[in-house]
Design a protein around this motif. Structure first.
Motif, PDB file in Angstrom:
ATOM      1  N   VAL A 134      71.271 -71.372 101.428  1.00  0.00           N
ATOM      2  CA  VAL A 134      70.834 -71.762 100.168  1.00  0.00           C
ATOM      3  C   VAL A 134      69.199 -72.074  99.976  1.00  0.00           C
ATOM      4  N   ASP A 135      68.848 -72.453  99.099  1.00  0.00           N
ATOM      5  CA  ASP A 135      67.231 -72.173  98.684  1.00  0.00           C
ATOM      6  C   ASP A 135      66.709 -73.549  99.641  1.00  0.00           C
ATOM      7  N   ILE A 136      67.053 -74.450  99.563  1.00  0.00           N
ATOM      8  CA  ILE A 136      66.362 -75.614 100.299  1.00  0.00           C
ATOM      9  C   ILE A 136      66.793 -75.850 101.804  1.00  0.00           C
ATOM     10  N   LEU A 137      65.652 -76.297 102.285  1.00  0.00           N
ATOM     11  CA  LEU A 137      65.725 -76.137 104.037  1.00  0.00           C
ATOM     12  C   LEU A 137      66.392 -77.790 104.314  1.00  0.00           C
ATOM     13  N   PRO A 138      66.951 -77.715 105.432  1.00  0.00           N
ATOM     14  CA  PRO A 138      67.314 -79.235 105.816  1.00  0.00           C
ATOM     15  C   PRO A 138      66.159 -80.113 105.947  1.00  0.00           C
ATOM     16  N   ASP A 139      66.697 -81.251 105.177  1.00  0.00           N
ATOM     17  CA  ASP A 139      65.418 -82.356 105.061  1.00  0.00           C
ATOM     18  C   ASP A 139      66.043 -83.564 105.282  1.00  0.00           C
ATOM     19  N   TYR A 140      65.174 -84.694 105.665  1.00  0.00           N
ATOM     20  CA  TYR A 140      65.160 -85.914 106.020  1.00  0.00           C
ATOM     21  C   TYR A 140      65.520 -86.541 104.636  1.00  0.00           C
ATOM     22  N   ALA A 141      66.771 -87.382 104.373  1.00  0.00           N
ATOM     23  CA  ALA A 141      66.981 -87.992 103.127  1.00  0.00           C
ATOM     24  C   ALA A 141      66.260 -89.104 103.057  1.00  0.00           C
ATOM     25  N   THR A 142      65.508 -89.926 103.697  1.00  0.00           N
ATOM     26  CA  THR A 142      64.627 -91.028 103.568  1.00  0.00           C
ATOM     27  C   THR A 142      63.384 -90.641 104.523  1.00  0.00           C
ATOM     28  N   GLN A 143      62.413 -91.556 104.377  1.00  0.00           N
ATOM     29  CA  GLN A 143      61.322 -91.319 104.918  1.00  0.00           C
ATOM     30  C   GLN A 143      61.582 -91.571 106.709  1.00  0.00           C
ATOM     31  N   GLN A 144      62.338 -92.481 106.955  1.00  0.00           N
ATOM     32  CA  GLN A 144      62.477 -92.574 108.428  1.00  0.00           C
ATOM     33  C   GLN A 144      63.828 -92.342 109.047  1.00  0.00           C
ATOM     34  N   SER A 145      64.437 -91.490 108.194  1.00  0.00           N
ATOM     35  CA  SER A 145      65.720 -90.852 108.620  1.00  0.00           C
ATOM     36  C   SER A 145      65.475 -90.157 110.121  1.00  0.00           C
ATOM     37  N   SER A 146      66.657 -90.322 110.820  1.00  0.00           N
ATOM     38  CA  SER A 146      66.410 -89.636 112.195  1.00  0.00           C
ATOM     39  C   SER A 146      66.968 -88.477 112.213  1.00  0.00           C
ATOM     40  N   GLY A 147      67.924 -88.000 111.179  1.00  0.00           N
ATOM     41  CA  GLY A 147      68.542 -86.541 111.010  1.00  0.00           C
ATOM     42  C   GLY A 147      68.383 -85.910 109.882  1.00  0.00           C
ATOM     43  N   MET A 148      68.298 -84.641 110.094  1.00  0.00           N
ATOM     44  CA  MET A 148      67.948 -84.031 108.651  1.00  0.00           C
ATOM     45  C   MET A 148      69.534 -83.609 108.136  1.00  0.00           C
ATOM     46  N   ASP A 149      69.822 -83.520 106.759  1.00  0.00           N
ATOM     47  CA  ASP A 149      71.020 -83.124 106.348  1.00  0.00           C
ATOM     48  C   ASP A 149      71.234 -81.565 106.505  1.00  0.00           C
ATOM     49  N   LEU A 150      72.394 -81.386 107.178  1.00  0.00           N
ATOM     50  CA  LEU A 150      72.651 -79.777 107.242  1.00  0.00           C
ATOM     51  C   LEU A 150      73.252 -79.378 105.928  1.00  0.00           C
ATOM     52  N   ILE A 151      73.070 -78.498 105.196  1.00  0.00           N
ATOM     53  CA  ILE A 151      73.603 -77.863 103.987  1.00  0.00           C
ATOM     54  C   ILE A 151      74.610 -76.746 104.472  1.00  0.00           C
ATOM     55  N   ALA A 152      75.834 -76.724 103.987  1.00  0.00           N
ATOM     56  CA  ALA A 152      76.663 -75.727 103.717  1.00  0.00           C
ATOM     57  C   ALA A 152      76.369 -74.428 103.125  1.00  0.00           C
ATOM     58  N   ALA A 153      76.561 -73.274 103.750  1.00  0.00           N
ATOM     59  CA  ALA A 153      75.778 -72.133 103.065  1.00  0.00           C
ATOM     60  C   ALA A 153      77.029 -71.108 102.818  1.00  0.00           C
ATOM     61  N   ASN A 154      78.268 -71.489 103.108  1.00  0.00           N
ATOM     62  CA  ASN A 154      79.384 -70.515 102.664  1.00  0.00           C
ATOM     63  C   ASN A 154      79.438 -70.209 101.387  1.00  0.00           C
ATOM     64  N   ILE A 155      79.627 -68.964 101.058  1.00  0.00           N
ATOM     65  CA  ILE A 155      79.587 -68.349  99.586  1.00  0.00           C
ATOM     66  C   ILE A 155      80.973 -69.043  98.886  1.00  0.00           C
ATOM     67  N   GLU A 156      81.794 -68.853  99.555  1.00  0.00           N
ATOM     68  CA  GLU A 156      83.143 -69.154  98.805  1.00  0.00           C
ATOM     69  C   GLU A 156      83.676 -70.394  99.499  1.00  0.00           C
ATOM     70  N   PRO A 157      84.143 -71.301  98.801  1.00  0.00           N
ATOM     71  CA  PRO A 157      84.704 -72.769  99.180  1.00  0.00           C
ATOM     72  C   PRO A 157      85.624 -72.476 100.681  1.00  0.00           C
ATOM     73  N   ILE A 158      85.415 -73.380 101.567  1.00  0.00           N
ATOM     74  CA  ILE A 158      86.160 -73.589 102.645  1.00  0.00           C
ATOM     75  C   ILE A 158      87.129 -74.783 102.479  1.00  0.00           C
ATOM     76  N   THR A 159      88.383 -74.325 102.899  1.00  0.00           N
ATOM     77  CA  THR A 159      89.274 -75.723 102.609  1.00  0.00           C
ATOM     78  C   THR A 159      89.911 -75.910 103.933  1.00  0.00           C
ATOM     79  N   ILE A 160      89.652 -77.226 104.416  1.00  0.00           N
ATOM     80  CA  ILE A 160      89.957 -77.775 106.025  1.00  0.00           C
ATOM     81  C   ILE A 160      91.258 -78.468 105.522  1.00  0.00           C
ATOM     82  N   LYS A 161      92.207 -78.056 106.155  1.00  0.00           N
ATOM     83  CA  LYS A 161      93.562 -78.806 105.729  1.00  0.00           C
ATOM     84  C   LYS A 161      93.591 -79.861 106.919  1.00  0.00           C
TER      85      LYS A 161
END
Ligand SMILES: O=c1ccn([C@H]2C[C@H](O)[C@@H](COP(=O)(O)OP(=O)(O)OP(=O)(O)O)O2)c(=O)[nH]1
Ligand SMILES: [Mg+2]
Length: 148
Positions: free
Chosen positions: A14-41
């Protein structure tokens, strides 16, 4: 600390890089890059691409952890949590998700699927002994110190 870490985007990223949601977040959010939707039953496991590769310096690892909102609302969690991204791994970071809910869950491209915490680690050398030093705890564990 502002340590700079090299990152490479793959063609399907995707266009954006993983990032911290707030100034002191310990984790960066990882973004799904699947082209087609993935269904998890329900109870199913799926490997979700993030479209990024990183080169961590020695002594840093990345831990892939669940997002609490996805877990609470949809039963979606990281199966191998915390997933380990080794400093010498150069492949695509992928996230192993499991659906513990009764309903199917669909991972759309661009969805924040997990978070990645960068942590320091040490490597050690073994010093093999026949006897270890004694401690008040000794071999006690697994609830040995009581319930309350
Ligand atoms: O959730 C994860 C876990 C691992 N990896 C990548 C990065 C990591 O450095 C590599 C190996 O992971 P791990 O050591 O957990 O897997 P393994 O089953 O021991 O495989 P290997 O023999 O390749 O180490 O796979 C991911 O992309 N996502
Ligand atoms: Mg391994």
């Amino acid at each position: 600390m502002n340590i700079k870490v090299k990152i490479k985007k793959l063609e399907h990223s995707v266009d954006i890089l993983p990032d911290y949601a707030t100034q002191q977040s310990s984790g960066m959010d990882l973004i799904a890059a699947n082209i087609e939707p993935i269904t998890i039953k329900s109870q199913e496991v799926k490997l979700v691409p993030t479209g990024i590769c990183i080169a961590l310096p020695t002594h840093l690892e990345a831990q892939i952890r669940p997002r609490s909102g996805l877990a609470l609302k949809h039963g979606i969690t990281v199966l191998n949590s915390p997933g380990t991204i080794d400093a010498d791994y150069r492949g695509e970071i992928k996230v192993i998700l499991i659906n513990h809910a009764k309903e199917d869950f669909v991972i759309e491209r661009g969805m924040k699927i997990a978070q990645m915490v960068i942590a320091r680690y040490e490597q050690i050398l073994w010093d093999e002994m026949d006897l270890l030093d004694e401690t008040p705890r000794g071999s006690g564990g697994f609830g040995s110190t009581g319930k309350f």
